[in-house]
Write a protein that holds these residues in place. Structure first.
Motif, PDB file in Angstrom:
ATOM      1  N   THR A   1       3.564   5.251  -3.423  1.00  0.00           N
ATOM      2  CA  THR A   1       4.589   6.669  -3.467  1.00  0.00           C
ATOM      3  C   THR A   1       5.156   6.582  -5.294  1.00  0.00           C
ATOM      4  O   THR A   1       5.352   6.960  -5.636  1.00  0.00           O
ATOM      5  CB  THR A   1       5.668   5.771  -2.516  1.00  0.00           C
ATOM      6  N   ARG A   2       5.049   5.149  -5.228  1.00  0.00           N
ATOM      7  CA  ARG A   2       5.356   5.218  -6.748  1.00  0.00           C
ATOM      8  C   ARG A   2       4.116   5.452  -7.791  1.00  0.00           C
ATOM      9  O   ARG A   2       5.193   6.234  -8.849  1.00  0.00           O
ATOM     10  CB  ARG A   2       5.939   3.558  -7.168  1.00  0.00           C
ATOM     11  N   GLU A   3       2.821   4.838  -7.725  1.00  0.00           N
ATOM     12  CA  GLU A   3       2.362   5.184  -8.766  1.00  0.00           C
ATOM     13  C   GLU A   3       1.249   6.689  -8.390  1.00  0.00           C
ATOM     14  O   GLU A   3       0.645   7.198  -9.369  1.00  0.00           O
ATOM     15  CB  GLU A   3       1.001   4.107  -8.677  1.00  0.00           C
ATOM     16  N   LEU A   4       1.001   6.720  -7.508  1.00  0.00           N
ATOM     17  CA  LEU A   4       0.808   7.966  -7.063  1.00  0.00           C
ATOM     18  C   LEU A   4       1.342   9.130  -6.242  1.00  0.00           C
ATOM     19  O   LEU A   4       0.880  10.603  -6.948  1.00  0.00           O
ATOM     20  CB  LEU A   4      -0.809   7.986  -5.383  1.00  0.00           C
ATOM     21  N   GLY A   5       2.542   9.409  -6.647  1.00  0.00           N
ATOM     22  CA  GLY A   5       3.838  10.155  -6.712  1.00  0.00           C
ATOM     23  C   GLY A   5       3.859  10.879  -5.243  1.00  0.00           C
ATOM     24  O   GLY A   5       4.180  12.303  -4.988  1.00  0.00           O
ATOM     25  N   VAL A   6       2.909   9.971  -3.671  1.00  0.00           N
ATOM     26  CA  VAL A   6       3.044  10.380  -2.864  1.00  0.00           C
ATOM     27  C   VAL A   6       4.274  10.883  -2.035  1.00  0.00           C
ATOM     28  O   VAL A   6       5.150   9.559  -1.930  1.00  0.00           O
ATOM     29  CB  VAL A   6       2.026   9.925  -1.642  1.00  0.00           C
ATOM     30  N   ASN A   7       5.177  11.663  -1.553  1.00  0.00           N
ATOM     31  CA  ASN A   7       6.262  11.172  -0.605  1.00  0.00           C
ATOM     32  C   ASN A   7       6.263  11.210   1.194  1.00  0.00           C
ATOM     33  O   ASN A   7       4.646  11.057   1.192  1.00  0.00           O
ATOM     34  CB  ASN A   7       6.657  13.257  -0.225  1.00  0.00           C
ATOM     35  N   LEU A   8       7.051  10.809   1.336  1.00  0.00           N
ATOM     36  CA  LEU A   8       6.981   9.990   2.735  1.00  0.00           C
ATOM     37  C   LEU A   8       6.081  10.285   3.757  1.00  0.00           C
ATOM     38  O   LEU A   8       5.040   9.612   4.385  1.00  0.00           O
ATOM     39  CB  LEU A   8       8.198   9.179   3.069  1.00  0.00           C
TER      40      LEU A   8
ATOM     41  N   TYR B   1       1.073  -1.330   0.414  1.00  0.00           N
ATOM     42  CA  TYR B   1      -0.150  -0.315   0.536  1.00  0.00           C
ATOM     43  C   TYR B   1       1.508   0.878  -0.054  1.00  0.00           C
ATOM     44  O   TYR B   1       0.596   2.193  -0.924  1.00  0.00           O
ATOM     45  CB  TYR B   1      -1.000  -0.229   1.038  1.00  0.00           C
ATOM     46  N   VAL B   2       1.963   0.799   1.462  1.00  0.00           N
ATOM     47  CA  VAL B   2       2.934   2.384   0.434  1.00  0.00           C
ATOM     48  C   VAL B   2       3.066   2.525  -0.286  1.00  0.00           C
ATOM     49  O   VAL B   2       3.355   4.042  -0.838  1.00  0.00           O
ATOM     50  CB  VAL B   2       3.860   2.110   2.202  1.00  0.00           C
ATOM     51  N   LEU B   3       3.883   1.061  -0.791  1.00  0.00           N
ATOM     52  CA  LEU B   3       4.642   1.874  -2.289  1.00  0.00           C
ATOM     53  C   LEU B   3       3.992   2.022  -3.344  1.00  0.00           C
ATOM     54  O   LEU B   3       4.086   2.464  -5.011  1.00  0.00           O
ATOM     55  CB  LEU B   3       5.101   0.328  -2.814  1.00  0.00           C
TER      56      LEU B   3
END
Length: 129
Positions: free
Chosen positions: A63-70, A58-60
């Motif tokens: 970050t990867r698909e939706l471009g959300v930063n940490l 889910y975290v990946l």
């Protein structure tokens, strides 16, 4: 062979990194950021459950698909937890209301005879003509 529980920590960091095609350092960074919390053995070895792996996926995705930063991921995870807690509270209150409604006795207004408790006194007067 017995199937492992969804929440039982059985995977080493190297196995999880290979399963998810990421570097073990990414998992360590996620842990430092507080995004994941793997179990630890007495020897401090990280162990991950299938539930942990799904959470990391889910975290990946964020970050990867939706471009959300940490930092954004952290906020999303906190909001998801808050939503879970509120949904749980709503369920609790709905159950309480249902139980209260099931206990409430509403007299049938169409009934000709209404049952009285032993503490009620009924006085009937008749008019003499």
């Amino acid at each position: 062979m017995e199937k492992n529980s969804y929440v039982e920590p059985v995977f080493l960091i190297s196995a999880v990194a290979e399963i998810l095609n990421i570097h073990p350092q990414t998992l360590r960074q996620y842990e430092r950021e507080g995004l994941i919390k793997p179990s630890r053995t007495n020897g401090k070895i990280r162990l991950y459950s299938q539930k942990d792996i799904d959470h990391i996926k889910y975290v990946l995705t964020l970050t990867r698909e939706l471009g959300v930063n940490l930092a954004g991921v952290d906020i999303i995870l906190q909001l998801n937890k808050k939503i879970e807690n509120l949904e749980s509270e709503i369920h609790t209150y709905k159950t309480r209301i249902k139980n209260i409604n099931n206990l409430a006795v509403v007299p049938d207004t169409k009934a000709l005879v209404v049952q009285k408790t032993s503490f009620d006194i009924v006085i009937v007067e008749s008019k003499e003509e």
